[in-house]
Enzyme design. Structure first.
Site, short mmCIF file in Angstrom:
data_model
loop_
_atom_site.label_atom_id
_atom_site.label_comp_id
_atom_site.label_asym_id
_atom_site.label_seq_id
_atom_site.Cartn_x
_atom_site.Cartn_y
_atom_site.Cartn_z
N GLU A 29 16.78 -21.08 1.85
CA GLU A 29 17.50 -19.82 1.72
C GLU A 29 18.26 -19.83 0.40
OE1 GLU A 29 19.35 -20.54 5.41
OE2 GLU A 29 17.66 -19.76 6.55
N SER A 57 15.17 -17.66 8.92
CA SER A 57 14.18 -17.99 9.96
C SER A 57 13.90 -19.48 9.86
CB SER A 57 12.88 -17.21 9.73
OG SER A 57 13.08 -15.82 9.75
N GLU A 58 14.91 -20.29 10.14
CA GLU A 58 14.75 -21.73 9.91
C GLU A 58 13.59 -22.31 10.72
OE1 GLU A 58 17.76 -20.35 10.62
OE2 GLU A 58 18.79 -20.58 8.70
N PHE A 86 19.77 -28.41 13.70
CA PHE A 86 19.65 -28.26 15.15
C PHE A 86 18.68 -27.12 15.48
CE2 PHE A 86 24.36 -29.72 15.23
CZ PHE A 86 23.98 -31.03 15.02
N HIS A 128 29.79 -26.00 10.78
CA HIS A 128 29.26 -26.31 9.45
C HIS A 128 29.62 -27.72 8.99
CE1 HIS A 128 28.00 -22.24 9.09
NE2 HIS A 128 28.12 -22.10 7.80
#
Lengths: 326, 336
Positions: A29, A57-58, A86, A128
């Protein structure tokens, strides 16, 4: 000699590998605009066909990298946030990692997953600030946590060339490091080979990632009373057990400092292996995040859950005093 | 709305189907699955399988429209795709029997059969997980200057899986040469499609600008025609297509059902679902004698496949972690 920053070392490793091998490409990204600066200049130099901005859209782009890697490409994925791992865990551990064995060795999946600024990065709070390298070592995905600019260059280059998936954690606490290097001497660093940053005779401190610097500073502070050896495994899977055993042959005492949550963190595995198989004359100790830690936002709370120099100093002193003669 | 151009056989790019070859594939899959279920019941196959019986027209019709150098990804219910793409039935049978001569040397089994040498990028046991892998392979093929197409199969259960929808988005953005084949057999394990899917399956693709068609998934030649159109479109770099092949699973979700007998459909409903049998639909297109000849050939092939599988050696337990890493990195044993 040139001053090389950790960030620039990552950037340089990617650029050198893209130059060397046209199959290397970058997914992520905001990688064209290079918001983390890790991919700065790459789109200008190598074009947008090899530096691909992805939608949020990992899961899909991590899976796409797996398919591309099976078909001759060598994607490097940058995740801006450690917790994005994750989201993509299924695509990395259940897909990319398993294909070689499941297919009886018909295919390999050379993807590199790079997490710049892993761990706490000051004020980014619960979602984060994770440092989940132990998860990947546990599952058996090759895992590197470089501590220095030269190792960041060398381990990232090796990860890109490796035929298996490799996760590279670049700790936030190390990103600001700089060192004098001879650029012509920068070279790939093999996985599974640790590095003794400081030779000592009394206690071996195994430090991971940014905590190597902390360990070196504590070692200097204690130099009058305890002679500390600082061992940096550099990769957690594979792990340089031989190198650790050799260090413990010299010192017989062990402290681990590890920015993982305590239970099932790599620090626990290092202690267990040393206890089972290596030379110890005193009970070892580890300094880690607490069990199940979620980093709270406020600065004092964030810091309260991370391993500190003071905790390390206390642990070294306690281990140095305990046990019999070497 | 579904794209009418994809629904029927009338298309400028459609090739003429080889009716006998399609029948042969349907028959091969049907009898392979019946023999495999017998081996499960006999204890010769460790665990069980997800039988493909009833859905043969989809694998047969789609793979017949591919070129040999095109690629596929398959699913947990994947024997049909693997056989239709051309895998050796003997090595496939050996794989699901866990033998060293299997496609994956006994490391994959029923849900992970792969044959990269003929473009089978693996069956995948996580619903929907192969869609991005196929799209990545399609992107890489185009990067390499090839006009190969990748066909990825998934069931109706996968259309509510987030990664599939994310993949639709990227495949459409990139005009990736991929064909999404949704085998709607009416059930995600025991959950009816109508209870699990809001809107429609074709509508999901169309929302991303991907043309979609509902296809009679019991008729191999209807599937072949629709697949030919979608493949041609992908090969011309015009982007992905979704085919919703409406079919019916004759047998259990998994052979454990043969013992557990969960009740989610009535015998009458199963009879109705079986009333349009792809084997009979395609068989009726051949002269009786030709059909009988193919049936006899298939029996011989499967007799040999079962013999080969059961005569093949079991893997040595000392090799259980072989192939874990491509570079031969050794994992530590579980006991020091």
């Amino acid at each position: 000699m040139t001053v090389l920053s950790y960030l620039k070392a990552l950037n340089r490793a990617i650029a050198d590998e893209m130059q060397r091998d046209p199959a290397v490409c970058v997914f992520g990204e905001d990688v064209r605009a290079a918001v983390t600066n890790v991919t700065a200049g790459l789109v200008k130099r190598f074009g947008d066909a090899r530096v691909l901005d992805m939608p949020i859209s990992e899961q899909a782009f991590t899976g796409i990298a797996t398919g591309a890697a099976m078909s001759g490409m060598r994607p490097l994925i940058e995740y801006q946030i450690p917790a994005l791992l994750f989201l993509a865990f299924e695509q990395i551990v259940n897909q990319a990692h398993k294909f070689s064995l499941m297919t009886g060795g018909q295919v390999s999946v050379p993807v590199t997953y790079l997490i710049p600024s892993s761990g706490s990065r000051d004020g980014w709070a619960g979602q984060h600030s994770d440092h989940p390298y132990s998860l990947f070592a546990h599952i058996g995905v090759k895992t590197a946590v470089p501590a220095t600019p030269a190792d960041a260059y060398g381990l990232l280059a090796t990860a890109i060339r490796d035929d298996d998936p490799v996760v590279v954690f670049a700790p936030a606490g190390a990103m600001g490091r700089r060192e004098d290097v001879d650029l012509s001497q920068l070279a790939p660093v093999p996985l599974g080979v640790g590095r003794v940053h400081r030779v000592g005779t009394d206690v071996t401190v195994v430090a991971i990632g940014h905590l190597v610097q902390a360990a070196l500073e504590v070692a200097e502070e204690l130099a009058e009373t305890v002679d500390v050896e600082v061992f940096d495994p550099r990769t957690l899977h594979p792990f340089d057990w031989q190198g650790l055993a050799e260090s413990l042959e010299r010192t017989g005492r062990l402290v681990v400092i590890d920015d993982s949550n305590r239970s099932c963190g790599i620090g626990g595995e290092i202690l267990a292996t040393a206890a089972e198989e290596m030379h110890l004359v005193a009970p070892p100790k580890r300094v880690t995040r607490p069990d199940g830690a979620v980093l709270p936002f406020a600065e004092g709370l964030d810091r309260a859950l991370q391993p500190t120099r003071e905790q390390l100093r206390t642990a070294i002193q306690a281990v140095a005093k305990n046990g019999g003669a070497r | 709305m579904a794209d009418p151009a994809l629904s029927g056989p009338a298309s400028p790019s459609s090739q003429k189907p080889d009716s006998a070859a399609l029948y042969r594939t349907v028959r091969l899959i049907r009898r392979f699955e019946e023999r495999a279920v017998e081996l499960v019941h006999d204890g010769q196959i460790f665990g069980g399988i997800h039988p493909y019986t009833g859905q043969e027209a989809v694998a047969a019709g789609t793979c017949a429209a591919l070129r040999p150098d095109d690629l596929i990804t398959s699913t947990h219910r994947g024997h049909g795709h693997v056989l239709a793409k051309g895998a050796d039935p003997a090595r496939m049978m050996a794989e699901i029997a866990g033998r060293t001569t299997g496609l994956n040397a006994g490391r994959g089994g029923s849900m992970h059969a792969a044959d990269f040498g003929i473009g089978i990028l693996g069956a995948n046991a996580i619903v929907g997980a192969a869609a991005p892998i196929a799209t990545g392979a399609a992107w890489a093929a185009r990067c390499a200057g090839s006009d190969r197409v990748v066909m990825t199969y998934f069931g109706d259960g996968a259309v509510s899986q987030g990664v599939v929808l994310e993949t639709f988005n990227l495949a459409a953005l990139w005009r990736a040469p991929v064909v999404f084949v949704c085998e709607n057999n009416g059930f995600a394990t025991t959950t009816r499609t109508d209870d699990a899917v809001a809107g429609s399956i074709t509508g999901r693709a169309e929302a991303f600008g991907i043309p979609a068609a509902r296809v009679d998934g019991m008729d191999p030649e209807a599937v072949f025609a629709a697949a030919g159109t979608a493949i041609a479109r992908a090969r011309r770099s015009e982007g992905p297509t979704l085919l919703e092949c409406v079919t019916y699973r004759y047998d259990a979700h998994h052979t454990w059902e043969h013992a557990a007998r969960p009740r989610y459909r009535t015998p009458e409903e199963v009879d109705l679902g079986r009333s349009r049998d792809p084997l009979e639909i395609q068989g009726a297109r051949l002269p009786e004698a030709r059909r009988a000849q193919i049936d006899a050939e298939i029996e011989a092939v499967l007799e040999e496949a079962v013999r080969f599988a059961l005569d093949s050696p079991h893997p040595d337990p000392a090799t259980a972690l072989d192939y874990l890493y491509a570079d031969g990195t050794q994992a530590r044993a579980g006991v020091a």
